[in-house]
Write a protein that holds these residues in place. Structure first.
Motif, short mmCIF file in Angstrom:
data_model
loop_
_atom_site.label_atom_id
_atom_site.label_comp_id
_atom_site.label_asym_id
_atom_site.label_seq_id
_atom_site.Cartn_x
_atom_site.Cartn_y
_atom_site.Cartn_z
N GLU A 283 49.07 -18.07 -80.19
CA GLU A 283 47.89 -17.28 -80.56
C GLU A 283 47.01 -17.05 -79.33
OE1 GLU A 283 50.07 -18.59 -83.34
OE2 GLU A 283 48.66 -20.19 -82.81
N HIS B 79 42.05 -14.94 -88.09
CA HIS B 79 41.81 -13.59 -87.57
C HIS B 79 40.39 -13.17 -87.93
CE1 HIS B 79 46.35 -13.20 -88.29
NE2 HIS B 79 46.19 -13.21 -86.99
N ALA C 210 46.52 -12.11 -80.72
CA ALA C 210 46.49 -11.27 -81.90
C ALA C 210 47.89 -11.21 -82.50
CB ALA C 210 46.01 -9.86 -81.56
N ASN C 211 47.97 -10.73 -83.72
CA ASN C 211 49.24 -10.40 -84.35
C ASN C 211 49.30 -8.90 -84.57
OD1 ASN C 211 48.63 -13.39 -85.60
ND2 ASN C 211 50.80 -13.03 -85.22
N GLN D 265 45.80 -7.55 -85.84
CA GLN D 265 44.97 -8.63 -86.35
C GLN D 265 44.52 -9.52 -85.19
OE1 GLN D 265 48.14 -10.00 -89.09
NE2 GLN D 265 46.58 -9.94 -90.68
N ASP E 44 42.68 -12.50 -83.14
CA ASP E 44 42.27 -13.87 -83.43
C ASP E 44 40.83 -14.10 -82.96
OD1 ASP E 44 44.88 -14.39 -84.31
OD2 ASP E 44 45.53 -14.89 -82.27
#
Length: 677
Positions: free
Chosen positions: A128, A277, A321-322, A334, A336
């Motif tokens: 992350e 998030h 982020a995702n 998304q 973090d």
């Protein structure tokens, strides 16, 4: 202490495993681990040196050892250790994160605190963390193929590993150091199971060769979910495979045993909690569920590394982020939050939780090897400093004037392509796309030369083609025209990544000779997903910008990196204007501290932006949560006056306030908000 141990004091970890000399490292050729020929069950916890202030490393490590842990595990972030191409920082490289990066000191401190170590140097770490630990300058090479044996990618990996691995080789257990194992790559099997790409076994072999060629002799491992990914992300005859999971340990360990019979089983990541998030509620793992699963791991018996044991913080702009979609469809982005608390046994600020007590109880119950433990360290006192009124301000035009670098381009460009930082591009912060005298542009593009058309007509439409990476603030003649981010639902509107070909009405007022400024924030690069997702650029790059369907060209592009040296030299601060005027600006105050103590900056009355303390970017804040406070460690403060600067995007508050505890939006607090609406 028992009567026996009072007459015969317990040995330390190192006394127990090195008595008589060191002849071998961690061995995995039997159904159980041995270290230097003696049986060992690994009780490990994850702590990342780059997420914890250097002055707190020993405190956190001692707290870990006091539970009965015998090992600490850490990742190694490539992006921090090689922030610019060919420029390295291992604690003496003069980057903004320099004080976090002496990995040799961290590992030696772990050894002094009687802990062994597992190191996961990547090159990809996920975690992350910003870009999964990759340096953003790799994005300047358009043909590069991340996490594969492709030539360009491996060229840069080899150059970095040839610097990093000799440092780690000197710290191996067999050489008198603490490191008993290294992980190669990270969760590589998930790439196929999730439909990303087929793992490249040649890539794994090349990584292994780099380890061996650089003197690594300790055990090499990989980690994945064995039930979900099988052995697709490893090479069974070369690496020991370990498991990552939150629950059902017996099922995961059975899968490991089937994949690699007669070898030890270990959870490389037993997830103690989870990350957050922006726009979510704060994740909290049920303590009893944690207890039950952890006990089942120890009872199995198996070795374990708790991820995380102490999460720490994503200081600066270093949150990851995702991304649920491909590289051009940014709608599933998304980011973090700055806190990496993780609901772990030790909190973000190093405080004890009930999970900490549970870990200590269970290891004491199941560990057959008795060794000497330190006294549990006392808690760290937190302080809520008195509020400090905002004293000085810089508005945006005053900020632009103090940026030395300006780049001129006919088209918009991503921040990574800017020719700065020794041709490494811009990694973090904001990028400003500025177009002066917009009325002149409009006149040139018009077929008619009627003077009435020299003004930007009322209700003109600004269009940003493609998707914004990641959010944009729109100013015309210094006036904020885009909507503030005050609710999670606002992310669906103009100015954020979810909209494609987003449009903004510039208002009913017509203008002539106006200046348009688009401030784009990088909220953190994706660190997990498809191969293509590792090409995610930041800024404006997916399409051009249009005014009433006419393309705007000839941009002035200004990087706002918020580096320490630049912040320190800012000048022209003046008494704040009315706090009711919305728009981005820098707001400064001084806070007097008699004795520096940990504290939390309360940002609930501000809207969205970043906080800077003594020229160091502490982290991000946003009203949408879940994070509502920023952890400010005592080592970041000085006795006397301390400078706090806030870059607020939308709606400033007139003072800075502090708390002695963190605040998150949780499920219960969200329900209270709904009931009050």
């Amino acid at each position: 202490m028992s009567l026996v141990s009072s007459y015969f004091p317990l040995p330390s970890i190192y006394e127990h495993y090195t008595n008589g000399g060191v002849y071998s490292g961690l061995d995995s050729s039997k159904p159980y681990f041995t270290l230097n020929g003696k049986n060992i069950t690994i009780y490990s916890g994850a702590m990342h040196y780059f997420r914890v202030p250097r002055k707190y490393w020993r405190d956190r490590l001692r707290k870990m050892r006091a539970t009965g842990l015998n090992t600490v595990e850490t990742y190694v972030p490539w992006n921090l250790h090689e922030p610019q191409q060919g420029h390295y920082d291992f604690g003496d490289g003069d980057s903004d994160m320099q004080d976090f990066l002496n990995i040799t000191e961290f590992l030696k401190t772990a050894q002094e605190e009687d802990l062994l170590a597992i190191v996961r140097p990547g090159p990809y770490i996920c975690s992350e963390f910003e870009f999964g630990g990759f340096p953003s300058w790799l994005l300047r090479y358009v043909d590069i193929k991340f996490r594969t044996s492709e030539f360009n990618y491996m060229k840069f990996v080899a150059r970095y590993f040839n610097i990093l691995l000799p440092i780690l080789a000197a710290l191996q257990f067999s050489k008198g150091g603490p490191v008993i194992a290294f992980q190669v790559e990270n969760e590589y099997g998930s790439t196929e199971k999730l439909g990303f790409f087929t793992p490249d076994k040649l890539y794994l072999r090349k990584l292994r060769k780099l380890f061996i060629d650089n003197g690594i002799v300790e055990l090499l491992v990989t980690s994945d979910s064995p039930t979900a990914h099988g052995s697709i992300g490893t090479i069974p005859e070369v690496f020991l495979q370990t498991a990552n999971f939150a629950a059902n340990p017996e099922i995961e360990f059975l899968a490991l045993k089937r994949l690699q019979p007669n070898r030890p089983v270990m959870a490389m990541e037993f997830w103690t909690g989870w990350f957050d998030h922006w726009g979510e509620i704060h994740h909290e793992r049920d303590n009893q569920d944690f207890y039950n699963n952890f006990e089942r791991i120890l009872k199995y018996p198996a070795s374990v590394n708790m991820y995380m044991f102490h999460g720490g913080s994503n200081f600066g702009f270093l949150n990851g982020a995702n991304l649920a979609n491909d590289r051009t469809d940014n709608s599933g982005y998304q980011p973090d939050i700055s806190s990496y608390d993780y609901d772990a046994p030790l909190t973000e600020s190093g405080d004890y939780t009930i999970k900490y007590v549970m870990v200590k109880q269970l290891i004491s119950k199941y560990n057959p090897v008795l060794t000497r433990l330190p006294k549990t360290p006392s808690i760290t006192y937190k302080d809520a400093y008195g509020p400090a009124n905002i004293q000085r301000q810089l508005v945006m035009r005053e900020i632009w004037d103090q940026v030395d670098f300006r780049f001129y381009s006919d088209v918009v460009l991503p921040m990574e392509y800017l020719p700065i930082n020794n041709m490494s591009g811009q990694s973090y912060g904001y990028t400003v796309y500025r177009k002066k005298l917009l009325g002149n542009f409009y006149n040139k593009k018009s077929a008619c030369n009627n003077k009435a058309l020299l003004d930007i007509p009322s209700n003109s439409i600004l269009t940003i083609a493609g998707r914004i990476c990641d959010s944009a603030i729109i100013l015309v003649d210094g006036v904020l025209l885009s909507k503030p981010l005050e609710r999670t639902e606002d992310l669906n509107g103009f100015g954020f990544w979810k909209q494609n070909n987003s449009k903004l009405n510039l208002g009913s007022q017509g203008r002539y000779g106006a200046t348009l400024e688009i401030i784009v924030e990088n909220w953190g690069r994706n660190g997990f997903g498809y191969v293509d997702q590792f090409y995610q650029l930041k800024g404006l790059w997916q399409g051009e910008v249009f005014l009433n369907n006419l393309q705007i060209s000839s941009w002035e592009i200004i990087p706002l990196e918020f580096k320490k040296s630049w912040i320190k030299n800012l000048s022209g601060w003046h008494t704040p204007k009315c706090f009711q005027v919305p728009g981005p600006a820098l707001h400064k105050t001084n806070v007097y501290v008699d004795t520096p103590k940990d504290t939390f900056i309360d940002m609930r009355k501000w809207c969205k932006g970043i906080v800077i303390v003594n020229n160091f970017v502490l982290g991000r804040y946003s009203k949408i949560g879940p994070q509502q406070t920023l952890y400010l460690p005592a080592p970041f403060l000085e006795k006397g006056l301390n400078e706090v600067v806030i870059f607020e995007h939308y709606k400033p508050y007139n003072r800075v306030e502090f708390l002695d505890h963190p605040v998150y939006l949780t499920r219960s607090s969200r329900m209270r908000d709904i009931e009050l609406m």
